[in-house]
Design a protein around this motif. Structure first.
Motif, PDB file in Angstrom:
ATOM      1  N   TRP A 102       0.834  -1.201   0.000  1.00 17.47           N
ATOM      2  CA  TRP A 102       0.000   0.000   0.000  1.00 17.47           C
ATOM      3  C   TRP A 102       0.875   1.261   0.000  1.00 17.47           C
ATOM      4  O   TRP A 102       0.634   2.196  -0.744  1.00 17.47           O
ATOM      5  N   THR A 103       1.904   1.227   0.872  1.00 19.38           N
ATOM      6  CA  THR A 103       2.809   2.380   0.926  1.00 19.38           C
ATOM      7  C   THR A 103       3.449   2.623  -0.431  1.00 19.38           C
ATOM      8  O   THR A 103       3.533   3.761  -0.897  1.00 19.38           O
ATOM      9  N   ALA A 104       3.906   1.547  -1.064  1.00 24.29           N
ATOM     10  CA  ALA A 104       4.569   1.686  -2.360  1.00 24.29           C
ATOM     11  C   ALA A 104       3.623   2.315  -3.380  1.00 24.29           C
ATOM     12  O   ALA A 104       3.999   3.223  -4.119  1.00 24.29           O
ATOM     13  N   ILE A 105       2.375   1.858  -3.402  1.00 27.03           N
ATOM     14  CA  ILE A 105       1.412   2.396  -4.358  1.00 27.03           C
ATOM     15  C   ILE A 105       1.134   3.864  -4.061  1.00 27.03           C
ATOM     16  O   ILE A 105       1.053   4.694  -4.961  1.00 27.03           O
ATOM     17  N   ARG A 106       1.010   4.180  -2.774  1.00 25.49           N
ATOM     18  CA  ARG A 106       0.731   5.556  -2.390  1.00 25.49           C
ATOM     19  C   ARG A 106       1.865   6.476  -2.811  1.00 25.49           C
ATOM     20  O   ARG A 106       1.660   7.579  -3.284  1.00 25.49           O
ATOM     21  N   GLU A 107       3.097   5.982  -2.653  1.00 24.33           N
ATOM     22  CA  GLU A 107       4.233   6.842  -2.952  1.00 24.33           C
ATOM     23  C   GLU A 107       4.467   6.983  -4.447  1.00 24.33           C
ATOM     24  O   GLU A 107       4.771   8.065  -4.935  1.00 24.33           O
ATOM     25  N   ASP A 108       4.421   5.892  -5.175  1.00 24.48           N
ATOM     26  CA  ASP A 108       4.681   5.967  -6.609  1.00 24.48           C
ATOM     27  C   ASP A 108       4.089   4.727  -7.268  1.00 24.48           C
ATOM     28  O   ASP A 108       4.682   3.657  -7.261  1.00 24.48           O
ATOM     29  N   GLU A 109       2.915   4.921  -7.843  1.00 26.38           N
ATOM     30  CA  GLU A 109       2.193   3.783  -8.392  1.00 26.38           C
ATOM     31  C   GLU A 109       2.941   3.129  -9.548  1.00 26.38           C
ATOM     32  O   GLU A 109       2.973   1.897  -9.662  1.00 26.38           O
ATOM     33  N   VAL A 110       3.563   3.957 -10.403  1.00 30.94           N
ATOM     34  CA  VAL A 110       4.270   3.405 -11.564  1.00 30.94           C
ATOM     35  C   VAL A 110       5.441   2.539 -11.109  1.00 30.94           C
ATOM     36  O   VAL A 110       5.642   1.425 -11.601  1.00 30.94           O
ATOM     37  N   ALA A 111       6.200   3.054 -10.132  1.00 28.72           N
ATOM     38  CA  ALA A 111       7.336   2.287  -9.632  1.00 28.72           C
ATOM     39  C   ALA A 111       6.852   1.008  -8.961  1.00 28.72           C
ATOM     40  O   ALA A 111       7.447  -0.058  -9.140  1.00 28.72           O
ATOM     41  N   ALA A 112       5.759   1.101  -8.204  1.00 28.56           N
ATOM     42  CA  ALA A 112       5.238  -0.082  -7.522  1.00 28.56           C
ATOM     43  C   ALA A 112       4.858  -1.145  -8.544  1.00 28.56           C
ATOM     44  O   ALA A 112       5.155  -2.336  -8.372  1.00 28.56           O
ATOM     45  N   GLU A 113       4.232  -0.709  -9.626  1.00 27.57           N
ATOM     46  CA  GLU A 113       3.812  -1.656 -10.648  1.00 27.57           C
ATOM     47  C   GLU A 113       5.017  -2.320 -11.301  1.00 27.57           C
ATOM     48  O   GLU A 113       4.975  -3.493 -11.651  1.00 27.57           O
ATOM     49  N   SER A 114       6.106  -1.558 -11.441  1.00 26.26           N
ATOM     50  CA  SER A 114       7.304  -2.122 -12.062  1.00 26.26           C
ATOM     51  C   SER A 114       7.943  -3.188 -11.171  1.00 26.26           C
ATOM     52  O   SER A 114       8.841  -3.894 -11.604  1.00 26.26           O
ATOM     53  N   LEU A 115       7.502  -3.278  -9.919  1.00 27.71           N
ATOM     54  CA  LEU A 115       8.023  -4.317  -9.024  1.00 27.71           C
ATOM     55  C   LEU A 115       7.062  -5.497  -8.933  1.00 27.71           C
ATOM     56  O   LEU A 115       7.184  -6.339  -8.054  1.00 27.71           O
ATOM     57  N   GLY A 116       6.074  -5.518  -9.813  1.00 29.88           N
ATOM     58  CA  GLY A 116       5.157  -6.649  -9.829  1.00 29.88           C
ATOM     59  C   GLY A 116       3.961  -6.490  -8.913  1.00 29.88           C
ATOM     60  O   GLY A 116       3.225  -7.446  -8.697  1.00 29.88           O
ATOM     61  N   ILE A 117       3.777  -5.300  -8.343  1.00 31.52           N
ATOM     62  CA  ILE A 117       2.617  -5.071  -7.481  1.00 31.52           C
ATOM     63  C   ILE A 117       1.433  -4.689  -8.368  1.00 31.52           C
ATOM     64  O   ILE A 117       1.546  -3.765  -9.177  1.00 31.52           O
ATOM     65  N   ASN A 118       0.335  -5.397  -8.210  1.00 30.55           N
ATOM     66  CA  ASN A 118      -0.863  -5.079  -8.981  1.00 30.55           C
ATOM     67  C   ASN A 118      -1.638  -3.986  -8.234  1.00 30.55           C
ATOM     68  O   ASN A 118      -2.279  -4.258  -7.225  1.00 30.55           O
ATOM     69  N   PRO A 119      -1.576  -2.737  -8.705  1.00 33.89           N
ATOM     70  CA  PRO A 119      -2.179  -1.650  -7.924  1.00 33.89           C
ATOM     71  C   PRO A 119      -3.668  -1.857  -7.712  1.00 33.89           C
ATOM     72  O   PRO A 119      -4.177  -1.623  -6.614  1.00 33.89           O
ATOM     73  N   LEU A 120      -4.350  -2.314  -8.745  1.00 35.88           N
ATOM     74  CA  LEU A 120      -5.799  -2.465  -8.638  1.00 35.88           C
ATOM     75  C   LEU A 120      -6.149  -3.453  -7.522  1.00 35.88           C
ATOM     76  O   LEU A 120      -7.017  -3.186  -6.692  1.00 35.88           O
ATOM     77  N   LYS A 121      -5.436  -4.571  -7.479  1.00 37.00           N
ATOM     78  CA  LYS A 121      -5.732  -5.592  -6.486  1.00 37.00           C
ATOM     79  C   LYS A 121      -5.571  -5.042  -5.072  1.00 37.00           C
ATOM     80  O   LYS A 121      -6.443  -5.221  -4.213  1.00 37.00           O
ATOM     81  N   PHE A 122      -4.465  -4.331  -4.840  1.00 29.95           N
ATOM     82  CA  PHE A 122      -4.211  -3.844  -3.487  1.00 29.95           C
ATOM     83  C   PHE A 122      -5.145  -2.704  -3.112  1.00 29.95           C
ATOM     84  O   PHE A 122      -5.494  -2.536  -1.950  1.00 29.95           O
ATOM     85  N   LYS A 123      -5.566  -1.923  -4.106  1.00 29.69           N
ATOM     86  CA  LYS A 123      -6.509  -0.844  -3.801  1.00 29.69           C
ATOM     87  C   LYS A 123      -7.882  -1.421  -3.441  1.00 29.69           C
ATOM     88  O   LYS A 123      -8.519  -0.968  -2.491  1.00 29.69           O
ATOM     89  N   VAL A 124      -8.307  -2.418  -4.210  1.00 30.15           N
ATOM     90  CA  VAL A 124      -9.593  -3.051  -3.894  1.00 30.15           C
ATOM     91  C   VAL A 124      -9.525  -3.668  -2.506  1.00 30.15           C
ATOM     92  O   VAL A 124     -10.464  -3.573  -1.706  1.00 30.15           O
ATOM     93  N   MET A 125      -8.370  -4.263  -2.195  1.00 30.70           N
ATOM     94  CA  MET A 125      -8.175  -4.864  -0.878  1.00 30.70           C
ATOM     95  C   MET A 125      -8.320  -3.802   0.216  1.00 30.70           C
ATOM     96  O   MET A 125      -8.986  -4.030   1.234  1.00 30.70           O
ATOM     97  N   ALA A 126      -7.723  -2.639  -0.016  1.00 25.72           N
ATOM     98  CA  ALA A 126      -7.816  -1.559   0.977  1.00 25.72           C
ATOM     99  C   ALA A 126      -9.276  -1.133   1.155  1.00 25.72           C
ATOM    100  O   ALA A 126      -9.744  -0.909   2.279  1.00 25.72           O
ATOM    101  N   PHE A 127      -9.990  -1.031   0.047  1.00 28.17           N
ATOM    102  CA  PHE A 127     -11.403  -0.648   0.103  1.00 28.17           C
ATOM    103  C   PHE A 127     -12.205  -1.649   0.923  1.00 28.17           C
ATOM    104  O   PHE A 127     -12.994  -1.281   1.783  1.00 28.17           O
ATOM    105  N   ALA A 128     -11.983  -2.923   0.640  1.00 29.51           N
ATOM    106  CA  ALA A 128     -12.775  -3.964   1.299  1.00 29.51           C
ATOM    107  C   ALA A 128     -12.424  -4.061   2.780  1.00 29.51           C
ATOM    108  O   ALA A 128     -13.308  -4.143   3.633  1.00 29.51           O
TER     109      ALA A 128
END
Lengths: 266, 449
Positions: B299-325
């Protein structure tokens, strides 16, 4: 099928509205090779990187990423995180660190497995999670040592020097255990001594970790000493390909960089 | 020349302080009229309001004095505050070392828990015992849930009330208080509404999140705003399902009945307080464990820099939906407690203003900081309960928004990361200011607050 290639790029065209950013680009990269892409500003180098990593989706052509286990992946149409997960790591032109986190956490985030829905597992810290956590920590320490930042582990990424940030970004990319590492102008903003260190580090990444390197760089001295083969891009098209010596002698390349001389055009 | 004078940080702070004090003065002063719009300034203190006649003077004199004193304090704190707190070493000197030693705060937390358990017996007063549930505990539960979405994952959710409403209406449905028949044909006890509510709310979070979390920033805020409105309008207009604007039928008090253990909640607020306290503790533990896990780091990685987080294999959509739920779950819980403690539900309690209120608690407390959000929510809600219970002369309930608004503006200027800021958030704000070439004074201010 050529399994000794990591990337096969065939007839890729990328447009933004009317602007053609990549025009019928075809190239390939061999496994274990240090390959460089050079070209004047706006030639489409970073667009090529973004297409290779799934950030941009080219309208035409195919990009195939061949994994070491023999499986092939068509990159176009895949999300960036899928491409990253398959083994393509990258750094960014303007370095994109998680600035408010320590160097250690930056690398650790790369080292962790982000697949699966482990909300409960991540929370309760069962034996599996703790084991994974220890593994990520160990990998992070090892990589920080590898890039020479072991003593800077607890420093905020934002307070690292340019050169250190570049190395940290390489460590973060390597933490994902990639097969290919794409470096977008790694030497930008570094001093001559740091450039030398960087060149040495990049070669070690290939030699010791066996990671294939694709490089964009403006510093000709660095590129020519590091790359085994180069592609030259200009206005979105590949205008030349060859070894450093061939590229240096290629009149088309000289023209693209320096412009046509008055005598030649007369 | 004049321009640069006004751009100097102390002068700007003076202007801000004058502005804030002026607002306070106008609000608290005698009401103005068309002829005398500024009577908030020009009136004098009445005999009764002045302290033994000491301040029987024109209001504006007091106002100027107050402003100057406040400015003096702010300037002193800005200049010497960092030195006072850190014992002389400036926060900016030397490389910023991150000491992530896990603080031994367990003892402190346990002490607070004991205090929380004893609290209803300490206040021992009918109003405050019920206020602890309806004003404080419910809001703390909601604030820590929204903090997961806003603070951890960095997603601006303006429709958080929707999850609260879904939780509450699910309780009404399960207990048979809606025109629609309850599940499986017979009404269950309100206690068993908890799993239903949590499951429904998490599903709602995923359903809302999956299509909309592809949006970023302002766009997401607008969509969530719409979602909150849609749920309220549904509750209002689906007469045959929700009972419409006249509200639900009576929701019975919950009964806990497992084996030989049987406990019935009644009209008394204290048992509800313990139910709410229990769920607050549960969610506090869950959320802080999550924050420190690899999910929290993603979550921190996505918050700080979504593009960089994605380049590390983090699926932003999945983690955002997780945060919502995950964040919605505590709102669902809060919904169950509200529904069973209040016994009736009306759509008019689930409005946009409610979402904004919760967001204000999160921002004031410190986005991303669990302890900050809890403290912020407690302070604001206790003050609100106090003002509603014993209003000062001339105070009306909507006035609170003026004060909270002024407080929010002041906080954004002097303490942008919140009351008890999370260390990361504070650094992010400082780094942002530095990267935008702020005035040196401001950088220092941003760093040491």
């Amino acid at each position: 099928m050529t399994t000794e290639n990591v990337f096969d790029v065939e007839h890729v065209t990328l447009r933004f509205g009317g602007v053609v950013s990549l025009n019928d680009v075809s190239l390939f990269q061999r496994r274990g090779e240090i390959l460089a892409v050079i070209g004047p500003n706006g030639a489409g180098k970073t667009s090529l990187f973004n297409s290779l990593t799934g950030v941009y989706q080219p309208q035409e052509g195919t990009i195939t990423f061949h994994r070491a286990d023999g499986r092939a992946m068509s990159v176009i149409g895949k999300k960036a995180h899928r491409v990253a997960g398959a083994g393509v790591a990258r750094t960014f032109q303007a370095s994109r660190m998680f600035s408010a986190l320590s160097a250690f956490d930056n690398v650790k985030i790369g080292a962790e497995d982000h697949r699966g829905f482990g909300v409960v597992g991540a929370m309760v810290r069962g034996p599996r999670t703790r084991h994974d956590d220890r593994r990520s920590d160990a990998k992070t320490v090892e990589l920080l040592r590898f890039v020479g930042l072991a003593d800077r582990a607890n420093v905020l990424a934002a307070s690292l020097s340019y050169g250190e940030r570049r190395r940290l970004e390489i460590a973060r990319g390597l933490a994902t255990e990639p097969e290919v590492l794409l470096l977008d102008e790694p030497a930008a903003g570094t001093n001559p001594a740091e450039k030398l260190d960087l060149a040495r580090l990049i070669r070690r990444v290939r030699d010791e970790l066996g990671v294939t390197i694709l490089l964009i760089e403006h510093d000709m001295k660095l590129v020519m000493s590091l790359a085994e083969r180069l592609y030259v891009l200009n206005f979105g098209s590949v205008i030349a390909e060859g070894t450093p010596a061939e590229i240096r002698a290629n009149p088309v390349v000289v023209e693209a960089y320096l412009g046509t001389s008055a005598e030649a055009s007369a | 020349m004049i321009r640069s004078f006004f751009q100097r940080a102390p002068i700007r702070r003076l202007l801000v302080v004058v502005g804030v004090v002026a607002v306070v003065e106008l609000i608290t002063g005698p009401p103005g009229s068309n002829q005398y719009p500024t009577s908030g300034f020009t009136g004098s203190y009445s005999e009764a309001a002045s302290f033994f006649g000491l301040f029987r003077t024109q209001r504006w004199v007091v106002f100027v004095a107050l402003a100057l004193i406040a400015w003096g304090i702010v300037e002193f704190w800005t200049r010497y505050g960092a030195a006072i707190r850190s014992g002389g070493s400036s926060a900016l000197a030397g490389p910023r070392q991150v000491s992530e030693k896990r603080p031994v705060r367990v003892g402190f937390a346990l002490a607070l828990l004991v205090l929380g358990i004893l609290l209803p017996h300490i206040v021992n007063n009918a109003f405050w015992q019920s206020a602890l549930v309806t004003y404080v505990a419910i809001y703390v539960l909601l604030a820590i849930g929204l903090n997961v979405v806003v603070g951890f994952a960095g997603l601006l959710d303006l429709g958080y009330v929707a999850f609260y409403a879904i939780g509450a209406y699910t309780t009404a449905w399960v207990t048979g208080a809606l025109p629609t028949p309850p599940p499986f044909g017979h009404a269950l006890d309100a206690f068993w509404a908890i799993p239903f509510a949590v499951v429904f709310v998490v599903i709602a979070g995923v359903l809302l999140g999956a299509p909309t979390l592809r949006l970023r920033g302002d766009y997401l805020a607008i969509v969530t705003l719409g979602f909150g409105e849609i749920i309220t309008i549904f509750a209002n207009n689906l007469y045959g399902i929700t009972g419409g604007s006249t509200g639900t039928k009576q929701i019975p008090h919950p009964v806990f009945h497992v084996g030989p253990i049987k406990y019935t909640w009644g009209l008394a607020p204290v048992p509800y307080y313990y139910l709410a306290l229990g769920s607050v503790v549960l969610f506090l533990v869950v959320f802080s464990l999550l924050q420190r896990s690899r999910v929290g780091r993603a979550w921190t990685a996505i918050r700080e820099d979504e593009v960089a987080a994605e380049s590390l294999g983090i699926n932003p959509l999945k983690f955002k939906v997780m945060a919502f739920a995950v964040g919605a779950a505590s709102a669902g819980f809060a919904g169950v407690i509200t529904a069973s403690a209040d016994n009736f539900l009306f759509p008019s309690s689930f409005t946009l203003v409610f979402s904004i209120n919760i967001l204000v608690l999160v921002i004031l407390g410190g986005m991303g900081s669990i302890s900050g959000v809890v403290v912020g929510a407690i302070i604001i809600q206790v003050v609100q309960a106090y003002l509603n219970h014993t209003p000062p002369s001339g105070y009306q309930q909507p006035d609170l928004y003026i004060y909270v608004g002024a407080l929010l503006i002041t906080m954004m200027i002097f303490r942008p990361a919140g009351l008890i800021p999370s260390r990361q958030r504070r650094r992010e704000i400082t780094l942002y200011e530095e990267s935008h070439e702020g005035h040196p004074d401001e950088v220092l201010l941003g760093d040491d607050v």
